[in-house]
Design a protein around this motif. Structure first.
Motif, PDB file in Angstrom:
ATOM      1  N   LEU A  29      86.662  20.970   8.251  1.00  0.00           N
ATOM      2  CA  LEU A  29      85.469  22.619   7.424  1.00  0.00           C
ATOM      3  C   LEU A  29      86.413  22.671   5.719  1.00  0.00           C
ATOM      4  O   LEU A  29      87.153  22.139   5.564  1.00  0.00           O
ATOM      5  CB  LEU A  29      86.877  23.861   7.753  1.00  0.00           C
ATOM      6  CG  LEU A  29      85.731  24.513   9.123  1.00  0.00           C
ATOM      7  CD1 LEU A  29      86.721  23.542  10.531  1.00  0.00           C
ATOM      8  CD2 LEU A  29      86.572  25.671   9.646  1.00  0.00           C
ATOM      9  N   PHE A  30      84.952  22.924   5.174  1.00  0.00           N
ATOM     10  CA  PHE A  30      85.167  23.537   3.965  1.00  0.00           C
ATOM     11  C   PHE A  30      86.190  24.230   2.705  1.00  0.00           C
ATOM     12  O   PHE A  30      86.295  24.981   3.882  1.00  0.00           O
ATOM     13  CB  PHE A  30      83.922  22.914   3.025  1.00  0.00           C
ATOM     14  CG  PHE A  30      82.996  21.974   3.344  1.00  0.00           C
ATOM     15  CD1 PHE A  30      83.075  20.942   2.285  1.00  0.00           C
ATOM     16  CD2 PHE A  30      81.689  21.768   3.641  1.00  0.00           C
ATOM     17  CE1 PHE A  30      82.260  19.947   2.768  1.00  0.00           C
ATOM     18  CE2 PHE A  30      80.998  21.022   3.937  1.00  0.00           C
ATOM     19  CZ  PHE A  30      81.505  19.689   3.232  1.00  0.00           C
ATOM     20  N   MET A  31      86.627  23.988   2.053  1.00  0.00           N
ATOM     21  CA  MET A  31      87.540  24.214   1.437  1.00  0.00           C
ATOM     22  C   MET A  31      87.841  24.603  -0.127  1.00  0.00           C
ATOM     23  O   MET A  31      87.201  23.351  -0.353  1.00  0.00           O
ATOM     24  CB  MET A  31      89.385  23.933   1.684  1.00  0.00           C
ATOM     25  CG  MET A  31      89.398  25.113   3.200  1.00  0.00           C
ATOM     26  SD  MET A  31      89.555  26.656   3.415  1.00  0.00           S
ATOM     27  CE  MET A  31      91.620  26.430   2.764  1.00  0.00           C
ATOM     28  N   PRO A  32      87.998  25.515  -0.849  1.00  0.00           N
ATOM     29  CA  PRO A  32      87.846  25.564  -1.966  1.00  0.00           C
ATOM     30  C   PRO A  32      89.508  24.933  -2.859  1.00  0.00           C
ATOM     31  O   PRO A  32      90.185  24.608  -2.254  1.00  0.00           O
ATOM     32  CB  PRO A  32      88.034  26.656  -2.689  1.00  0.00           C
ATOM     33  CG  PRO A  32      88.543  27.732  -1.647  1.00  0.00           C
ATOM     34  CD  PRO A  32      88.015  27.072  -0.242  1.00  0.00           C
ATOM     35  N   ASP A  33      88.704  24.412  -3.471  1.00  0.00           N
ATOM     36  CA  ASP A  33      90.162  23.102  -3.826  1.00  0.00           C
ATOM     37  C   ASP A  33      91.075  23.692  -4.650  1.00  0.00           C
ATOM     38  O   ASP A  33      91.954  22.826  -4.818  1.00  0.00           O
ATOM     39  CB  ASP A  33      89.506  21.431  -4.661  1.00  0.00           C
ATOM     40  CG  ASP A  33      88.910  21.846  -5.977  1.00  0.00           C
ATOM     41  OD1 ASP A  33      88.945  23.407  -6.338  1.00  0.00           O
ATOM     42  OD2 ASP A  33      88.391  21.220  -6.662  1.00  0.00           O
ATOM     43  N   ASN A  34      90.621  24.828  -4.999  1.00  0.00           N
ATOM     44  CA  ASN A  34      92.367  25.748  -5.772  1.00  0.00           C
ATOM     45  C   ASN A  34      91.381  27.035  -5.690  1.00  0.00           C
ATOM     46  O   ASN A  34      90.345  27.500  -4.568  1.00  0.00           O
ATOM     47  CB  ASN A  34      92.314  25.732  -7.025  1.00  0.00           C
ATOM     48  CG  ASN A  34      90.873  25.574  -7.934  1.00  0.00           C
ATOM     49  OD1 ASN A  34      91.104  26.949  -8.789  1.00  0.00           O
ATOM     50  ND2 ASN A  34      90.165  24.816  -8.309  1.00  0.00           N
TER      51      ASN A  34
END
Ligand SMILES: *Cc1c(COP(=O)(O)O)cnc(C)c1O
Length: 431
Positions: A29-34
């Motif tokens: 799943l995509f996630m924000p990198d921070n």
């Protein structure tokens, strides 16, 4: 903001890619990198809160004036906190057009995709649905000329109200009634996505619940609830109980914790599908087959967003337990709780919400926290589950006008065999 994956931190995608692909290339799943270290205040209004949160993640890819327009177009209904007594509150998420909380994510996603979609090559949105999701997605894209929506639902497996909702949109929405199960519908959608020939001719995308555009904006109403609680309670460190299935809602709540919604703890309140509550208890994640319950939108045996929760805490169940509790409840308990809440407060809670109420008491009984008030997220309007309510309290809930209205409209389902060749031929036909 760049976007990475739950399974591979080397993945780096931009917002457009993430919105259109839905799933990371390796199946994660995509996630924000921070997670930006910033509290959101939103001046108390729902739209302001929405804009502030979206700016953290979607700006500058989408300019601020567009984010403002998206928030104002999507959030046209209130998300109020209702007080039942000094220790118990409900956050009503069901005042959107299709009367389920999925309206919030679906409508914001429609706005985000709308920013990128070009009007000369319409985008076809495919959505397999077992009920609520399909109408929320269809309603969100209804009448937008850049989009075509094709819903697939299993014949005989959705309630009469759900069928009526799904098949009466008209305009740019078509509903295919598949002779098969929900899994068959999902399989047809997957096959279309993997069909390179079809994809070279048609612009396809999915409005899956794990899409960042639907998932992340759900953090908005936790911050909004926090702002409202501050006004009505001096010490607002409430326990927040979230009726949970695929865990998207809980995982979004954890994002809100990072932006100033400092509730004491989130509770993933599950029905008999207990994969996540077993995980919180044992520390071991063991997917199961799903079982059917009266809170059917939570009948999930292998919840996708477990991966997001796991990734946010680097797989450390001890840290996860500090922020997230969980419990599992039977249909018998659920029906009993609908009756209890009605008798004690005169409030009608639909079955998913009733599981949320049970989740609060489970924490009190097993872990203390008695001086913390409870805030239950109410994920659907009772009229959507009238048959279950009647079973519990011998009384049918009132039907809101916009639900009653779909019984006046002609139902337009296209009957279809569970056959990919037929499905593909159909997709070719629509312009
Ligand atoms: C989808 C849904 C849920 C479950 O939400 P998740 O984010 O999948 O955990 C709960 N209640 C209702 C009414 C729903 O439609």
């Amino acid at each position: 903001m760049n976007w990475t994956g739950t399974r591979n931190l080397d993945i780096s995608s931009d917002l457009k890619d993430v919105l259109f692909k839905g799933l990371a290339p390796d199946g994660g799943l995509f996630m924000p990198d921070n997670f930006p270290k910033k509290d959101i205040t939103g001046k108390g209004s729902l739209q302001e809160t929405a804009v502030e949160l979206m700016r953290l993640y979607f700006s500058p890819d989408i300019p601020n004036n567009h984010l403002e327009a998206i928030a104002h177009e999507a959030l046209t209904f209130p998300i109020p906190v209702k007080k039942l007594d000094d220790t118990l509150y409900v956050l009503e998420l069901f005042h959107g057009p299709t009367l389920a909380f999925k309206d919030v994510g679906a409508r914001i996603m429609a706005g985000l995709l709308g920013f990128y979609a070009e009007s000369d090559a319409p985008l076809t949105i495919l959505a397999a649905t077992s009920g609520d999701t399909g109408s929320a997605v269809a309603s969100a894209f209804l009448g937008k000329p850049q989009f075509r929506v094709v819903l697939l639902f299993p014949e005989g497996k959705v309630s009469e109200i759900q069928r009526q909702q799904l098949t009466t949109f008209g305009d740019n929405v078509t509903a295919l009634e598949i002779k098969g199960t929900f899994d068959d519908c999902q399989r047809l959608v997957k096959q279309a996505f993997n069909d390179t020939e079809l994809r070279s001719e048609k612009n396809l995308t999915s409005a899956n619940s794990i899409n960042i555009g639907r998932w992340l904006p759900q953090a908005i109403y936790y911050v909004h609830a926090w702002n409202q609680m501050r006004e009505i309670m001096p010490n607002n460190r409430a326990l927040v109980s979230v009726p949970s299935g695929n865990l998207g809602n809980v995982a979004a709540g954890l994002v809100a914790f990072r932006h100033g919604a400092r509730f004491r703890k989130l509770i993933a309140a599950c029905n008999a599908n207990r994969t996540f509550s077993d995980y919180i208890e044992s520390g071991k994640y063991r997917p199961r087959s799903s079982v059917r319950t009266v809170s059917n939108a939570m009948d999930v045996g292998d919840p996708s967003n477990y991966e997001r929760i796991h990734a946010m805490y680097e797989g450390d169940v001890v840290s996860i337990r500090k922020r997230v509790g969980a419990s599992s409840h039977t249909d018998l308990e659920t029906l009993g709780r609908i009756k209890h809440v009605y008798e004690k407060y005169g409030y009608i809670a639909e079955p998913h919400t009733a599981v949320g109420f049970l989740g609060i008491d489970h924490q009190y009984e097993n872990f203390g926290f008695e001086d913390e008030p409870g805030l239950v997220l109410s994920t659907a309007h009772p009229a959507k589950f009238g048959d279950v309510i009647e079973q519990a309290i011998d009384k049918a809930p009132d039907m809101p006008d916009r639900l009653a209205a779909c019984f006046e409209k002609p139902s337009n389902a296209v009957a279809m065999k569970n056959d990919y060749t037929d499905f593909k031929a159909y997709l070719h036909e629509i312009e």
